[in-house]
Design a protein around this motif. Sequence first.
Motif, PDB file in Angstrom:
ATOM      1  N   ASP A 111       0.892  -1.177   0.056  1.00 37.95           N
ATOM      2  CA  ASP A 111       0.448   0.625  -0.147  1.00 37.95           C
ATOM      3  C   ASP A 111       0.423   1.572   0.066  1.00 37.95           C
ATOM      4  N   THR A 125       4.123   1.764  -1.022  1.00 41.83           N
ATOM      5  CA  THR A 125       4.561   1.437  -2.225  1.00 41.83           C
ATOM      6  C   THR A 125       3.571   2.199  -3.715  1.00 41.83           C
ATOM      7  N   ARG A 126       2.372   1.536  -3.596  1.00 44.82           N
ATOM      8  CA  ARG A 126       1.610   1.961  -4.664  1.00 44.82           C
ATOM      9  C   ARG A 126       1.447   4.333  -4.238  1.00 44.82           C
ATOM     10  N   ALA A 137       2.135   6.540  -7.648  1.00 44.24           N
ATOM     11  CA  ALA A 137       1.546   7.725  -8.588  1.00 44.24           C
ATOM     12  C   ALA A 137       2.269   8.973  -8.713  1.00 44.24           C
ATOM     13  N   LEU A 152       6.502  -2.270  -9.105  1.00 41.42           N
ATOM     14  CA  LEU A 152       4.944  -2.068  -8.006  1.00 41.42           C
ATOM     15  C   LEU A 152       5.415   0.480  -8.022  1.00 41.42           C
ATOM     16  N   GLY A 203       3.481   2.053 -11.173  1.00 39.83           N
ATOM     17  CA  GLY A 203       3.225   3.296 -11.380  1.00 39.83           C
ATOM     18  C   GLY A 203       3.289   4.702 -11.529  1.00 39.83           C
TER      19      GLY A 203
END
Length: 420
Positions: free
Chosen positions: A101, A103-104, A108, A134, A138
């Motif tokens: 979570d 890392t995402r 972004a 990831l 992203g």
Amino acid sequence: MPADLAVIGLGHLGLPLAQAAVAAGIHTVGYDTDPRPFAELSAGRTPVEGSLTAPEIRRMLSRGFRPTTDPAELGRVRTAVICAPTPLGADRTIDLTAVGDATRALAAGLRPHTTVLLESAVPPGTTESFVRPLLEEGSRLRAGRDFHLACSPSRLDPGNRTHVYANTPKVIGGLTPACTESAAAFYSRLTDKVVRARGPREAEMAKVLETNFRHVNIALVNEMAVLCHDLGVDLWDVIRCAETKPFGFEPFRPGPGVGGHCAPVDPGYLPYNSRTPGHPLRMVSLAQEINDRMPSYVIQRCATLLNEHGKSVRGARVLLLGVTYKPDLADQEASPAQEIATRLMDMGAQIGYHDPHVLDWRVRERPVPRADSLYEAAASADLTLLLQHHRTYDLQGLAVKAQLLLDTRGATPAGAAHRL
């Protein structure tokens, strides 16, 4: 004003890092995928017990530390450090959900030339096979080319006043040599020494080795505790003698169980990557088994002591002293006190507790009575059980007042109490 550093994960790892960064004059923001830490920090309170104190949090805020709930701020920093927790899941394997979570959220808005560091305790291979994909997916950027990526496992020892952030060497393993040097440049602002590993996997494995070194040696001395008791040997005097050897020995001490946040790899398999099977770590698995037995052994000793004094566990008044996992801290993470209290209650004992750092304690969601007057409570209890030695405890005085005192930490003077 954009910050220089984003700390992602405002718990036991992230807050001390943010504190060290702020003290070094680094403009720092803190982000967590859970909104609760933001509310607590904004109010000047600590979001996790056993980490920084409220005065320390307020001092950080006054020096410019800024908690945020806006993930867009993560894309405005030069360095981002992932400090998400990695608890053991129901199957006793490391849960990387929070790391994913975090890392995402970072990916972004990730910008070129950012240095991304992973401090969470993770299995070897995680930086390359889990975090890197990831981030790249992203952000549409390439690790090692467009941004730097490295692992530097946390070496925090909560409550340790000798080895603090500044004088504890930091191990760094980058995806490329340039990644390692970028990470080293950042950590050199916080600590006196950085140690360059060959790569992320070596840095991750160093953490596994350090953690399991402690775990296996605690298991060894826990086994010795049981053996020495059966043989009528004073283990604590054995340790005192053995630690005088100037080479080839490091003293460890037994206890009622192992707690804390840094779990060893268990149940004995070390995942390397998605393409290879787990690797058995038989000694670690056995150490886990031994340490997991210690709460049961403590219960056995309690029952034996009460029986020797003509009492049964059923109906006995038992006072537990110290319910945290470490002395002089409020943190209860994985403390053996919970299991010991539960087992005693199942056997019909009447449980009370005292801990200067824990004002409200619950077992099975039920409040446990807290002793207001420690000496009076020890005098009226059929058995007083020392589980954690906080420095405020006068164990000489407690040994005099208590009807029966079982010391699981070897902290009482020789002959003053029954010791593990």
